[in-house]
Design an enzyme around this catalytic site. Structure first.
Site: not given
Ligand code: ACO
Length: 329
Positions: A116, A256, A286
């Site tokens: 990214c 980003h 993204n």
């Molecule tokens: N729908 C519903 N529930 C979900 C989903 C979904 N799509 N995805 C995860 N959950 C659940 C999980 O299973 C978890 O349940 P649990 O508490 O029973 O275990 C709960 O939601 C919370 O999950 P978290 O991972 O703690 O959620 P968080 O608030 O951290 O959000 C997210 C997750 C959106 C992925 C966030 O961590 C994030 O944006 N991280 C950065 C990711 C990113 O930017 N990646 C791109 C990198 S760039 C590249 O080079 C590709």
């Protein structure tokens, strides 16, 4: 005579016609619009057609950038495509784009893989090559068909991404023109592969068999989130200090477009109001290396980057890579 400075002469972008909403996704995996929007800010994303490749999207964005810059394909000396989803492992997508655009044969064409952060890496590379004095015009493209590396049964990744392309043309600043690149800085914290990777399909697991890691993206979202916040802050602060620009002088931050909560924390860190940030992730998700050039193009076309204003681009991605750039429009 001092060497010429280099400017962004034109921008362009492209997104596939098919839109997939959060509602649509909730029929594919166990998720909801409420969960996706409240955790990320994303409402919908574009998904390329089966026969629409990264090079097609890159070419479409590049054609618009060339027209905007009033630069003809035969004037291009460098063509860089930032992507983690090349059409093929070999040759580079840049060579495929070269043929589609009809660029000259004495053009440096190569792909840049910094996930990214790819566009910032490609921008800085092109800028450095131009400053060598050996080239005049560069096409810098970020393009991704990231839908092809997603596991569509994994709700923790497939809801976050979309396909698109964005491009800029760089060249010598015309007399009295703006859009000059003030500076850029690149970083990498290698050794964090397990946090964000596509484990299969490379030399380690060329054709993943039973028990091998798959060819799809795997991510530890929470850890990446923490890294992203710190890296974006570091990259933004560093480049502003280096060029003695106070955050308040930045008219438009183009971050980003991964997660609105990451962008909000950068806004708090820089003590800038949210309206200084250009955000379009609600419509695209993204789009990896396409994210920043797509946002630059939309910001420019919507009048958010008037002459004389300062923009800060800041990105993070797998690697973990990150980087920033400053432009005076
Ligand atoms: N729908 C519903 N529930 C979900 C989903 C979904 N799509 N995805 C995860 N959950 C659940 C999980 O299973 C978890 O349940 P649990 O508490 O029973 O275990 C709960 O939601 C919370 O999950 P978290 O991972 O703690 O959620 P968080 O608030 O951290 O959000 C997210 C997750 C959106 C992925 C966030 O961590 C994030 O944006 N991280 C950065 C990711 C990113 O930017 N990646 C791109 C990198 S760039 C590249 O080079 C590709």
């Amino acid at each position: 005579m001092s060497p010429p400075s280099y400017a962004i002469l034109g921008t362009g972008s492209y997104a596939p016609a098919r839109i997939m909403t959060n509602e649509d996704l909730s029929k594919v995996v166990d998720t909801s619009d409420e969960w996706i929007f409240s955790r990320t800010g994303i409402k919908e994303r574009h998904i390329a057609a089966d026969d629409e490749l990264t090079s097609d999207m890159a070419t479409a964005a590049a054609e618009k950038a060339l027209a905007d810059a009033k630069v003809t394909p035969d004037q291009i000396d460098i063509c860089i495509v930032a992507t983690l989803t090349p059409d093929l492992p070999m040759p580079s997508t840049a060579c495929i784009v070269q043929a589609k655009l009809g660029l000259r044969h004495d053009v440096a064409c190569f792909d840049q893989h910094a996930a990214c952060s790819g566009f910032i890496y490609a921008l800085d590379t092109a800028w450095a090559l131009l400053q060598s004095g050996r080239y005049r015009h560069a096409l810098v493209i970020g393009a991704e068909k990231i839908s092809t590396v997603l596991d569509w049964s994994d709700r923790t990744t497939c809801v976050l991404f979309g396909d698109a392309a964005g491009a800029v043309v760089l060249g010598p600043s015309p007399e009295g023109s703006t859009a000059e690149i003030i500076g850029a800085k690149l970083y990498s914290e290698g050794g964090n592969t397990e946090l964000l990777c596509i484990p299969g399909g490379g030399a380690a697991y060329p054709v993943p068999g039973p028990g091998d890691p798959p060819k799809f993206m795997q991510m530890k979202g929470r850890e990446i989130f923490k890294f992203a916040v710190r890296e974006m802050e570091d990259a933004a602060q560093d480049i502003l200090e280096q060029h003695q620009i106070h955050p308040d002088e930045v008219n438009c931050v183009i971050p980003h477009q991964a997660n609105l909560r990451i962008i909000d924390s950068l806004a708090k860190f820089l003590k800038l109001p949210e309206d200084r940030f250009f955000v379009n992730l609600e419509r695209y998700g993204n789009t990896s290396a396409a994210s920043i050039p797509l946002a630059i193009d939309e910001a420019r076309r919507s009048g958010r980057l008037p002459n004389g204003s300062i923009s800060l681009f800041v990105a993070f991605g797998a690697g973990l890579t990150y980087g920033s750039a400053l432009v005076r429009w």
